[in-house]
Scaffold this motif. Structure first.
Motif, PDB file in Angstrom:
ATOM      1  N   LYS A 113       0.871  -1.191   0.000  1.00 46.44           N
ATOM      2  CA  LYS A 113       0.000   0.000   0.000  1.00 46.44           C
ATOM      3  C   LYS A 113       0.890   1.217   0.000  1.00 46.44           C
ATOM      4  CE  LYS A 113      -3.693  -2.284   2.522  1.00 46.44           C
ATOM      5  NZ  LYS A 113      -4.521  -2.267   3.722  1.00 46.44           N
ATOM      6  N   GLU A 114       0.438   2.254  -0.713  1.00 49.98           N
ATOM      7  CA  GLU A 114       1.219   3.493  -0.750  1.00 49.98           C
ATOM      8  C   GLU A 114       0.915   4.292   0.512  1.00 49.98           C
ATOM      9  OE1 GLU A 114       1.144   5.810  -4.279  1.00 49.98           O
ATOM     10  OE2 GLU A 114       1.014   4.049  -5.555  1.00 49.98           O
ATOM     11  N   LYS A 115       1.927   4.966   0.994  1.00 48.52           N
ATOM     12  CA  LYS A 115       1.783   5.798   2.173  1.00 48.52           C
ATOM     13  C   LYS A 115       1.124   7.112   1.768  1.00 48.52           C
ATOM     14  CE  LYS A 115       4.471   7.789   5.883  1.00 48.52           C
ATOM     15  NZ  LYS A 115       5.806   7.993   6.434  1.00 48.52           N
ATOM     16  N   GLN A 116       0.092   7.503   2.513  1.00 45.16           N
ATOM     17  CA  GLN A 116      -0.603   8.743   2.201  1.00 45.16           C
ATOM     18  C   GLN A 116      -0.023   9.852   3.075  1.00 45.16           C
ATOM     19  OE1 GLN A 116      -4.741   8.086   2.798  1.00 45.16           O
ATOM     20  NE2 GLN A 116      -4.903   6.615   1.134  1.00 45.16           N
TER      21      GLN A 116
END
Length: 77
Positions: free
Chosen positions: A72-75
């Motif tokens: 998952k990409e870090k927001q």
């Protein structure tokens, strides 16, 4: 000037023989030879003890144990 001649190597050999002595050098050589012989025998025993089927089964079992993970990409807030 880049490579050493045979005379350079002979001088180095004589200096090493004078520093360590021929008996100690002979012992080091026999110890090193015994270690290499033991390593070769160990490698031969390790390769001879396992049949190819067992190695193939272990490889297939490791492939079945893989886990898929989603990244998952870090927001940024």
């Amino acid at each position: 000037m880049g490579s050493f001649s045979i005379w350079h190597w002979l001088i180095v050999l004589v200096i090493v023989a004078l520093i360590f002595g021929t008996k100690k050098l002979r012992n080091i050589g026999s110890d090193l030879g015994g270690a290499v012989k033991g390593f070769k025998e160990g490698m031969k025993d390790a390769n001879g003890d396992k049949p190819n089927e067992q190695v193939t089964n272990n490889t297939q079992q490791r492939a079945d144990d893989t886990i898929d993970v989603q990244a998952k990409e870090k927001q940024n807030p």
